[in-house]
Design a protein around this motif. Structure first.
Motif, mmCIF file in Angstrom:
data_model
loop_
_atom_site.group_PDB
_atom_site.id
_atom_site.type_symbol
_atom_site.label_atom_id
_atom_site.label_comp_id
_atom_site.label_asym_id
_atom_site.label_seq_id
_atom_site.Cartn_x
_atom_site.Cartn_y
_atom_site.Cartn_z
ATOM 1 N N ARG A 8 2.646 12.353 4.020
ATOM 2 C CA ARG A 8 3.604 11.261 3.849
ATOM 3 C C ARG A 8 4.986 11.774 4.246
ATOM 4 O O ARG A 8 5.445 12.808 3.737
ATOM 5 N N ARG A 140 -5.628 2.891 3.883
ATOM 6 C CA ARG A 140 -5.090 4.042 4.617
ATOM 7 C C ARG A 140 -6.160 5.091 4.876
ATOM 8 O O ARG A 140 -6.318 5.573 6.007
ATOM 9 N N PHE A 152 1.317 5.333 6.451
ATOM 10 C CA PHE A 152 1.984 5.298 5.153
ATOM 11 C C PHE A 152 2.996 4.156 5.051
ATOM 12 O O PHE A 152 3.812 4.140 4.137
ATOM 13 N N ALA A 157 4.488 1.164 -0.378
ATOM 14 C CA ALA A 157 3.774 2.428 -0.475
ATOM 15 C C ALA A 157 4.064 3.041 -1.848
ATOM 16 O O ALA A 157 4.873 2.514 -2.617
ATOM 17 N N ARG A 203 -1.188 -2.541 7.174
ATOM 18 C CA ARG A 203 -1.982 -1.353 7.492
ATOM 19 C C ARG A 203 -3.301 -1.736 8.154
ATOM 20 O O ARG A 203 -3.765 -1.038 9.070
#
Length: 213
Positions: A8, A140, A152, A157, A203
């Motif tokens: 991340r 993810r 991310f 998030a 995502r």
């Protein structure tokens, strides 16, 4: 732990004092996996504060809950830094990097829902936030497992969710002192639910476009 390219992106890793403390931890007999598990302990402490607040509405319990949330995030930060920068990564590290987060998020979000007094559906809202938080991570990891880039992106998030809830703890504590209400928690969890839905959609679309390109 993942390779650095799959981590991340966090600017705080470049802060000097953060690097110094990570090096300090790396020099001790502490493993990244131990730090990862400790994050669940802080999440449980935060959850306990929320549940106690649900019973007696002491404002300082909200401040403690927010503090424990930040301690949880610090564990999430330092487990990766000790593993990668400190050279202590292990083959099982990814399990400890990911599973504790899937436990910690629902613990915090669900208990925050039960702490809401101004509406009757706080618990349901908390469960919804907790499940959607897990869903963002599932999309993810699933996308990455079938060949898409690790994604991310937000708007909700993990660090975004916890930041929103931490600020809500502070504002709700002020509310309790002045008006004996906790609308800040309600607003925060509502934002987290909506933001997580958008995050899941973004995502999923990104992974789909990459895989079908």
């Amino acid at each position: 732990m993942n390779e650095p390219s799959a981590r991340r992106p966090l600017k705080i890793r470049d802060v000097k004092i953060v690097n110094s403390f990570a090096r300090y931890l790396s020099g001790k007999n502490i493993t990244p996996n131990q730090i990862s598990v400790t994050s669940v302990v802080f999440a449980a402490l935060s959850a306990g504060c929320f549940l106690l607040f649900a019973q007696n509405q002491h404002w300082w319990l909200l401040i403690l809950a927010g503090l424990m949330i930040q301690c949880r995030l610090l564990c999430n930060l330092f487990d990766g830094m000790v593993a990668v920068e400190g050279g202590k990564s292990t083959k099982s590290g990814e399990l400890f990097n990911d599973i504790p987060d899937r436990v910690a998020d629902p613990l915090i979000l669900v208990s925050a829902g039960y702490a809401i007094h101004v509406v009757s559906y706080g618990g349901e809202l908390g469960w919804c936030a907790g499940l959607l938080a897990v869903m963002t991570a599932y999309i993810r990891t699933l996308s990455a497992s079938i060949g898409a880039p690790v994604d991310f992106k937000g708007p909700m998030a993990k660090q975004h969710r916890m930041a929103v809830l931490t600020f809500a703890c502070v504002f709700a504590a002020i509310e309790v002192v002045l008006q004996y209400t906790d609308y800040s928690l309600l607003i925060a969890l509502t934002l987290i639910v909506v933001g997580c839905v958008i995050t899941c959609i973004r995502r999923t679309i990104s992974a789909y476009r990459f895989l079908e390109a």
